[in-house]
Design a protein around this motif. Structure first.
Motif, PDB file in Angstrom:
ATOM      1  N   GLY A  69       2.331 -12.504  -8.502  1.00 19.26           N
ATOM      2  CA  GLY A  69       1.977 -11.096  -8.598  1.00 19.26           C
ATOM      3  C   GLY A  69       2.192 -10.308  -7.318  1.00 19.26           C
ATOM      4  N   THR A  70       2.257  -9.003  -7.487  1.00 17.71           N
ATOM      5  CA  THR A  70       2.285  -8.054  -6.373  1.00 17.71           C
ATOM      6  C   THR A  70       1.052  -7.179  -6.493  1.00 17.71           C
ATOM      7  N   ARG A  71       0.234  -7.194  -5.461  1.00 22.78           N
ATOM      8  CA  ARG A  71      -0.967  -6.346  -5.455  1.00 22.78           C
ATOM      9  C   ARG A  71      -0.587  -4.982  -4.903  1.00 22.78           C
ATOM     10  N   LEU A  72      -0.604  -3.963  -5.762  1.00 21.42           N
ATOM     11  CA  LEU A  72      -0.280  -2.593  -5.364  1.00 21.42           C
ATOM     12  C   LEU A  72      -1.561  -1.788  -5.214  1.00 21.42           C
ATOM     13  N   THR A  73      -1.719  -1.186  -4.057  1.00 22.14           N
ATOM     14  CA  THR A  73      -2.849  -0.298  -3.815  1.00 22.14           C
ATOM     15  C   THR A  73      -2.296   1.094  -3.550  1.00 22.14           C
ATOM     16  N   VAL A  74      -2.759   2.081  -4.313  1.00 22.19           N
ATOM     17  CA  VAL A  74      -2.334   3.467  -4.133  1.00 22.19           C
ATOM     18  C   VAL A  74      -3.508   4.240  -3.535  1.00 22.19           C
ATOM     19  N   VAL A  75      -3.253   4.870  -2.386  1.00 20.60           N
ATOM     20  CA  VAL A  75      -4.329   5.590  -1.693  1.00 20.60           C
ATOM     21  C   VAL A  75      -4.033   7.094  -1.633  1.00 20.60           C
ATOM     22  N   ILE A 126       0.866  -1.185   0.000  1.00 23.60           N
ATOM     23  CA  ILE A 126       0.000   0.000   0.000  1.00 23.60           C
ATOM     24  C   ILE A 126       0.899   1.229   0.000  1.00 23.60           C
ATOM     25  N   LYS A 127       0.668   2.121  -0.971  1.00 25.92           N
ATOM     26  CA  LYS A 127       1.460   3.347  -1.096  1.00 25.92           C
ATOM     27  C   LYS A 127       0.540   4.547  -1.223  1.00 25.92           C
ATOM     28  N   THR A 128       1.101   5.707  -0.938  1.00 22.92           N
ATOM     29  CA  THR A 128       0.362   6.962  -1.051  1.00 22.92           C
ATOM     30  C   THR A 128       0.674   7.616  -2.392  1.00 22.92           C
ATOM     31  N   ARG A 129      -0.287   8.330  -2.926  1.00 24.03           N
ATOM     32  CA  ARG A 129      -0.071   9.068  -4.175  1.00 24.03           C
ATOM     33  C   ARG A 129       1.208   9.902  -4.117  1.00 24.03           C
ATOM     34  N   GLY A 130       1.976   9.866  -5.192  1.00 23.49           N
ATOM     35  CA  GLY A 130       3.208  10.629  -5.268  1.00 23.49           C
ATOM     36  C   GLY A 130       4.442   9.870  -4.819  1.00 23.49           C
ATOM     37  N   GLN A 131       4.239   8.771  -4.108  1.00 22.40           N
ATOM     38  CA  GLN A 131       5.389   7.981  -3.658  1.00 22.40           C
ATOM     39  C   GLN A 131       5.955   7.152  -4.803  1.00 22.40           C
ATOM     40  N   GLN A 132       7.068   6.488  -4.496  1.00 23.12           N
ATOM     41  CA  GLN A 132       7.730   5.612  -5.441  1.00 23.12           C
ATOM     42  C   GLN A 132       7.687   4.182  -4.910  1.00 23.12           C
ATOM     43  N   VAL A 133       7.678   3.197  -5.822  1.00 22.80           N
ATOM     44  CA  VAL A 133       7.614   1.803  -5.399  1.00 22.80           C
ATOM     45  C   VAL A 133       8.561   0.960  -6.246  1.00 22.80           C
ATOM     46  N   THR A 134       9.129  -0.075  -5.628  1.00 24.83           N
ATOM     47  CA  THR A 134       9.986  -1.036  -6.330  1.00 24.83           C
ATOM     48  C   THR A 134       9.456  -2.439  -6.107  1.00 24.83           C
ATOM     49  N   LEU A 135       9.216  -3.144  -7.187  1.00 26.03           N
ATOM     50  CA  LEU A 135       8.746  -4.518  -7.141  1.00 26.03           C
ATOM     51  C   LEU A 135       9.850  -5.422  -7.663  1.00 26.03           C
ATOM     52  N   ARG A 136       9.906  -6.642  -7.117  1.00 20.82           N
ATOM     53  CA  ARG A 136      11.010  -7.535  -7.447  1.00 20.82           C
ATOM     54  C   ARG A 136      10.534  -8.868  -7.998  1.00 20.82           C
ATOM     55  N   ASN A 162       7.463   5.617 -10.337  1.00 21.02           N
ATOM     56  CA  ASN A 162       7.599   6.888  -9.625  1.00 21.02           C
ATOM     57  C   ASN A 162       6.291   7.673  -9.648  1.00 21.02           C
ATOM     58  N   ALA A 163       6.189   8.623  -8.730  1.00 24.96           N
ATOM     59  CA  ALA A 163       5.048   9.550  -8.701  1.00 24.96           C
ATOM     60  C   ALA A 163       3.731   8.800  -8.860  1.00 24.96           C
ATOM     61  N   LEU A 164       3.484   7.882  -7.954  1.00 23.21           N
ATOM     62  CA  LEU A 164       2.319   6.993  -8.059  1.00 23.21           C
ATOM     63  C   LEU A 164       1.004   7.759  -8.162  1.00 23.21           C
ATOM     64  N   LEU A 165       0.132   7.242  -9.015  1.00 23.91           N
ATOM     65  CA  LEU A 165      -1.225   7.758  -9.189  1.00 23.91           C
ATOM     66  C   LEU A 165      -2.213   6.702  -8.712  1.00 23.91           C
ATOM     67  N   LEU A 166      -3.425   7.140  -8.405  1.00 19.12           N
ATOM     68  CA  LEU A 166      -4.453   6.184  -7.979  1.00 19.12           C
ATOM     69  C   LEU A 166      -4.650   5.098  -9.045  1.00 19.12           C
ATOM     70  N   GLY A 167      -4.541   5.489 -10.307  1.00 16.48           N
ATOM     71  CA  GLY A 167      -4.742   4.555 -11.414  1.00 16.48           C
ATOM     72  C   GLY A 167      -3.658   3.509 -11.559  1.00 16.48           C
ATOM     73  N   ASP A 168      -2.586   3.629 -10.786  1.00 17.22           N
ATOM     74  CA  ASP A 168      -1.533   2.617 -10.824  1.00 17.22           C
ATOM     75  C   ASP A 168      -1.880   1.414  -9.951  1.00 17.22           C
ATOM     76  N   SER A 169      -2.960   1.505  -9.216  1.00 17.41           N
ATOM     77  CA  SER A 169      -3.408   0.386  -8.394  1.00 17.41           C
ATOM     78  C   SER A 169      -3.759  -0.786  -9.299  1.00 17.41           C
ATOM     79  N   ALA A 170      -3.111  -1.915  -9.075  1.00 11.38           N
ATOM     80  CA  ALA A 170      -3.271  -3.063  -9.965  1.00 11.38           C
ATOM     81  C   ALA A 170      -2.495  -4.242  -9.416  1.00 11.38           C
TER      82      ALA A 170
END
Lengths: 112, 114
Positions: free
Chosen positions: B108-114, B12-22, B79-87
């Motif tokens: 898979g990795t379930r990413l939720t952007v809030v 779970i990430k907040t809008r604008g944050q960055q995420v790394t998946l492996r 980078n710069a996560l948007l709500l629409g990146d939730s997937a």
């Protein structure tokens, strides 16, 4: 541009009621048509790859066939555990490996 | 035999944050691809890597980037996560350069952007 269209979007069957799922594709040179099963929240599970028109493959209650324009996934005497989303994908001849174009899937529900 | 492994499983990430998946591919597989799957849709191709080089890119913005390491594992960065990146973000591995080869997916990795 490669295109994959699956039908129907959703299918509800009674246990034992056989049916078929359709995958129509448009690709200027096919290097493999793939079928996957996907359970909710999980990654796609590989079922079959077909490479040339006329080819058929079977696994338990599933049989996949391929023509020059479409593929069918036949489900014989389905059981409730066959409930899942079935995805079809194609690989273009000028690509390799794991680069695929997917359809939207058919959500299958088998009622006991 | 270990299949394709992805981490983390949920994020779970907040809008604008960055995420790394492996992603770690199946042993012997040198090609890795990344996909985004929005709920109710089929997976959409993002990147393919082989021998640490990008071999294909889908129609995604430059906020998405990836790399492959000498051991063939891979990372996807957004980078710069948007709500629409939730997937659900999926990694697939396969052999490369050989005509008839299967492609196998991780969980898979379930990413939720809030």
């Amino acid at each position: 541009e490669d295109q994959v269209t699956q039908s129907p979007e959703a299918l509800r069957l009674q246990e034992g009621e056989s049916s078929s799922l359709n995958c129509s594709y448009t690709v200027s040179g096919l290097r493999g048509l793939f079928w996957y099963r996907q359970d909710p929240g999980k990654g796609p599970e590989f079922l079959f790859t077909l490479y040339s028109a006329g080819e058929e493959k079977e696994k338990e209650r599933l049989k996949a066939t391929l023509t020059k324009k479409e593929s069918f996934l036949h489900i014989t005497a389905p059981k409730p555990e066959d409930s899942a989303t079935y995805l079809c994908a194609v690989r273009h001849k000028e690509t390799s490996g794991s680069r695929l174009t997917f359809g939207e899937g058919t959500q299958l529900t088998v009622n006991p | 035999d270990a299949g394709v492994t992805q981490s983390p499983t949920h994020l779970i990430k907040t809008r604008g944050q960055q995420v790394t998946l492996r992603c770690s591919p199946i042993s012997g597989h040198k090609s890795v691809s990344w996909y985004q799957q929005v709920l109710g849709q089929g997976p959409q191709f993002i990147f393919q890597y082989y021998e640490k080089e990008e071999r294909g890119r889908g129609n995604f913005p430059d906020r998405f980037s990836a790399r492959q390491f000498p051991n063939y594992s891979s990372e996807l960065n957004v980078n710069a996560l948007l709500l629409g990146d939730s997937a659900l973000y999926l990694c697939a591995s396969s052999l490369f350069g050989q005509g008839n080869t299967e492609a196998f997916f991780g969980q898979g990795t379930r990413l939720t952007v809030v």
